[in-house]
Design a protein around this motif. Structure first.
Motif, PDB file in Angstrom:
ATOM      1  N   GLN A  60      -1.554  -0.276 -30.089  1.00  0.00           N
ATOM      2  CA  GLN A  60      -2.665  -1.443 -29.292  1.00  0.00           C
ATOM      3  C   GLN A  60      -3.112  -2.429 -30.196  1.00  0.00           C
ATOM      4  O   GLN A  60      -4.344  -2.745 -29.863  1.00  0.00           O
ATOM      5  N   ASN A  61      -2.500  -2.954 -31.145  1.00  0.00           N
ATOM      6  CA  ASN A  61      -3.008  -3.805 -32.009  1.00  0.00           C
ATOM      7  C   ASN A  61      -2.244  -5.228 -31.899  1.00  0.00           C
ATOM      8  O   ASN A  61      -1.227  -5.339 -31.452  1.00  0.00           O
ATOM      9  N   THR A  62      -3.137  -6.365 -31.803  1.00  0.00           N
ATOM     10  CA  THR A  62      -2.588  -7.674 -32.067  1.00  0.00           C
ATOM     11  C   THR A  62      -3.013  -8.441 -33.214  1.00  0.00           C
ATOM     12  O   THR A  62      -4.001  -8.494 -33.630  1.00  0.00           O
ATOM     13  N   ALA A  63      -1.983  -8.777 -33.978  1.00  0.00           N
ATOM     14  CA  ALA A  63      -1.975  -9.603 -35.030  1.00  0.00           C
ATOM     15  C   ALA A  63      -1.310 -10.926 -34.809  1.00  0.00           C
ATOM     16  O   ALA A  63      -0.022 -11.089 -34.779  1.00  0.00           O
ATOM     17  N   SER A  64      -2.071 -12.042 -35.206  1.00  0.00           N
ATOM     18  CA  SER A  64      -1.278 -13.365 -35.134  1.00  0.00           C
ATOM     19  C   SER A  64      -1.836 -14.026 -36.471  1.00  0.00           C
ATOM     20  O   SER A  64      -3.112 -14.372 -36.633  1.00  0.00           O
ATOM     21  N   GLY A  65      -0.832 -14.480 -37.475  1.00  0.00           N
ATOM     22  CA  GLY A  65      -1.087 -15.017 -38.506  1.00  0.00           C
ATOM     23  C   GLY A  65      -0.427 -14.320 -39.863  1.00  0.00           C
ATOM     24  O   GLY A  65      -0.384 -13.139 -39.824  1.00  0.00           O
ATOM     25  N   SER A  66      -0.066 -14.886 -40.670  1.00  0.00           N
ATOM     26  CA  SER A  66       0.590 -14.590 -42.046  1.00  0.00           C
ATOM     27  C   SER A  66      -0.389 -13.451 -42.585  1.00  0.00           C
ATOM     28  O   SER A  66      -1.335 -13.760 -42.676  1.00  0.00           O
ATOM     29  N   SER A  76      -6.116   1.356 -34.779  1.00  0.00           N
ATOM     30  CA  SER A  76      -5.936   1.109 -33.272  1.00  0.00           C
ATOM     31  C   SER A  76      -6.867   0.221 -32.630  1.00  0.00           C
ATOM     32  O   SER A  76      -7.893   0.148 -32.881  1.00  0.00           O
ATOM     33  N   SER A  77      -6.408  -0.448 -31.490  1.00  0.00           N
ATOM     34  CA  SER A  77      -7.162  -1.342 -30.681  1.00  0.00           C
ATOM     35  C   SER A  77      -7.893  -2.648 -31.761  1.00  0.00           C
ATOM     36  O   SER A  77      -9.022  -2.797 -31.372  1.00  0.00           O
ATOM     37  N   ASN A  78      -7.184  -3.173 -32.564  1.00  0.00           N
ATOM     38  CA  ASN A  78      -7.722  -4.310 -33.088  1.00  0.00           C
ATOM     39  C   ASN A  78      -7.225  -5.705 -32.834  1.00  0.00           C
ATOM     40  O   ASN A  78      -5.954  -5.587 -32.232  1.00  0.00           O
ATOM     41  N   THR A  79      -7.765  -6.616 -33.116  1.00  0.00           N
ATOM     42  CA  THR A  79      -7.418  -8.049 -32.766  1.00  0.00           C
ATOM     43  C   THR A  79      -7.635  -8.598 -34.031  1.00  0.00           C
ATOM     44  O   THR A  79      -8.646  -8.885 -34.370  1.00  0.00           O
ATOM     45  N   ALA A  80      -6.609  -9.284 -34.614  1.00  0.00           N
ATOM     46  CA  ALA A  80      -6.746 -10.193 -35.674  1.00  0.00           C
ATOM     47  C   ALA A  80      -5.909 -11.376 -35.435  1.00  0.00           C
ATOM     48  O   ALA A  80      -4.961 -11.547 -35.394  1.00  0.00           O
ATOM     49  N   ASN A  89      -7.631  -3.890 -43.683  1.00  0.00           N
ATOM     50  CA  ASN A  89      -8.005  -2.593 -42.796  1.00  0.00           C
ATOM     51  C   ASN A  89      -6.849  -1.654 -42.677  1.00  0.00           C
ATOM     52  O   ASN A  89      -5.705  -1.768 -42.699  1.00  0.00           O
ATOM     53  N   ILE A  90      -7.294  -0.397 -42.965  1.00  0.00           N
ATOM     54  CA  ILE A  90      -6.259   0.659 -42.785  1.00  0.00           C
ATOM     55  C   ILE A  90      -6.372   1.559 -41.693  1.00  0.00           C
ATOM     56  O   ILE A  90      -5.490   1.953 -41.093  1.00  0.00           O
ATOM     57  N   SER A  91      -7.702   2.084 -41.470  1.00  0.00           N
ATOM     58  CA  SER A  91      -7.782   3.010 -40.272  1.00  0.00           C
ATOM     59  C   SER A  91      -8.887   2.597 -39.217  1.00  0.00           C
ATOM     60  O   SER A  91      -9.061   3.310 -38.279  1.00  0.00           O
ATOM     61  N   GLY A  92      -9.662   1.469 -39.707  1.00  0.00           N
ATOM     62  CA  GLY A  92     -10.410   0.966 -38.715  1.00  0.00           C
ATOM     63  C   GLY A  92     -10.040   0.842 -37.489  1.00  0.00           C
ATOM     64  O   GLY A  92      -8.985   0.096 -37.277  1.00  0.00           O
ATOM     65  N   SER A  93     -10.748   0.939 -36.146  1.00  0.00           N
ATOM     66  CA  SER A  93     -10.326   0.581 -34.892  1.00  0.00           C
ATOM     67  C   SER A  93     -11.090  -0.233 -34.042  1.00  0.00           C
ATOM     68  O   SER A  93     -12.483  -0.388 -34.409  1.00  0.00           O
ATOM     69  N   GLN A  94     -10.931  -0.974 -33.018  1.00  0.00           N
ATOM     70  CA  GLN A  94     -11.724  -1.712 -32.216  1.00  0.00           C
ATOM     71  C   GLN A  94     -12.401  -2.770 -32.905  1.00  0.00           C
ATOM     72  O   GLN A  94     -13.527  -3.146 -32.536  1.00  0.00           O
ATOM     73  N   ASN A  95     -11.678  -3.404 -33.707  1.00  0.00           N
ATOM     74  CA  ASN A  95     -12.085  -4.574 -34.599  1.00  0.00           C
ATOM     75  C   ASN A  95     -11.686  -5.873 -34.058  1.00  0.00           C
ATOM     76  O   ASN A  95     -10.669  -5.826 -33.590  1.00  0.00           O
ATOM     77  N   THR A  96     -12.374  -6.831 -33.811  1.00  0.00           N
ATOM     78  CA  THR A  96     -11.952  -8.256 -33.664  1.00  0.00           C
ATOM     79  C   THR A  96     -12.290  -9.094 -34.793  1.00  0.00           C
ATOM     80  O   THR A  96     -13.518  -9.387 -35.081  1.00  0.00           O
ATOM     81  N   ALA A  97     -11.356  -9.983 -35.547  1.00  0.00           N
ATOM     82  CA  ALA A  97     -11.479 -10.785 -36.345  1.00  0.00           C
ATOM     83  C   ALA A  97     -10.688 -12.046 -36.222  1.00  0.00           C
ATOM     84  O   ALA A  97      -9.606 -12.158 -35.724  1.00  0.00           O
ATOM     85  N   SER A  98     -11.447 -13.135 -36.121  1.00  0.00           N
ATOM     86  CA  SER A  98     -10.866 -14.632 -35.760  1.00  0.00           C
ATOM     87  C   SER A  98     -11.195 -15.481 -36.876  1.00  0.00           C
ATOM     88  O   SER A  98     -12.383 -15.908 -36.918  1.00  0.00           O
ATOM     89  N   GLY A  99     -10.139 -16.210 -37.695  1.00  0.00           N
ATOM     90  CA  GLY A  99     -10.090 -17.070 -38.701  1.00  0.00           C
ATOM     91  C   GLY A  99      -9.671 -16.518 -39.934  1.00  0.00           C
ATOM     92  O   GLY A  99      -9.584 -15.461 -40.120  1.00  0.00           O
ATOM     93  N   SER A 100      -9.334 -17.507 -40.700  1.00  0.00           N
ATOM     94  CA  SER A 100      -8.784 -17.161 -42.031  1.00  0.00           C
ATOM     95  C   SER A 100      -9.460 -16.329 -42.786  1.00  0.00           C
ATOM     96  O   SER A 100     -10.748 -16.408 -43.103  1.00  0.00           O
ATOM     97  N   ASN A 101      -9.048 -14.984 -43.110  1.00  0.00           N
ATOM     98  CA  ASN A 101      -9.782 -14.022 -44.172  1.00  0.00           C
ATOM     99  C   ASN A 101     -11.127 -13.456 -43.412  1.00  0.00           C
ATOM    100  O   ASN A 101     -11.531 -12.739 -44.101  1.00  0.00           O
TER     101      ASN A 101
END
Length: 127
Positions: A60-66, A76-80, A89-101
């Motif tokens: 249940q992860n979503t990753a958009s971007g090189s 699990s449950s991360n959005t990048a 990120n290796i095992s962190g869960s429920q994180n949200t990151a928006s923006g380069s790096n």
């Protein structure tokens, strides 16, 4: 999806996208090596070169971007969203990151939110 055994409802577009997937279901990978090492992870979306490239069992992860969520293994449950967002990120869960790096250095932290380029990196003081 060269190693697919019993997985279903997945879509792969690009060289080695979902290349090692065996039983992971409901995954979407678009871009060279996107979700390339995923084996049993389910319900993931990866768009961009090497997005979630090292994910194996994370769900249940979503990753958009090189390089977004590139190093994720079982988090699990991360959005990048953005170039190399949540890259380490290796095992962190429920994180949200928006923006380069954004949240680039997070490895195991849970429930973090960062918006903006390189957030939350602290800038170095000028000499």
């Amino acid at each position: 999806m060269g190693r697919n055994t019993t997985a279903s409802n997945s879509t792969a577009i690009g060289y080695s996208a979902l290349g090692n997937n065996t039983t992971g279901n409901n995954n979407t990978a678009s871009g060279s090596v996107a979700l390339g090492n995923n084996t049993t992870g389910n319900n993931n979306i990866a768009i961009g070169y090497s997005a979630m490239g090292n994910n194996t069992t994370g769900d249940q992860n979503t990753a958009s971007g090189s390089g977004a969520l590139n190093t994720n293994n079982d988090g699990s449950s991360n959005t990048a969203s953005g170039y190399r967002a949540l890259y380490s990120n290796i095992s962190g869960s429920q994180n949200t990151a928006s923006g380069s790096n954004a949240l680039y250095s997070n490895t195991t932290g849970d429930s973090n939110t960062a918006n903006g380029a390189s957030a939350p990196e602290v800038p170095h003081a000028s000499p």
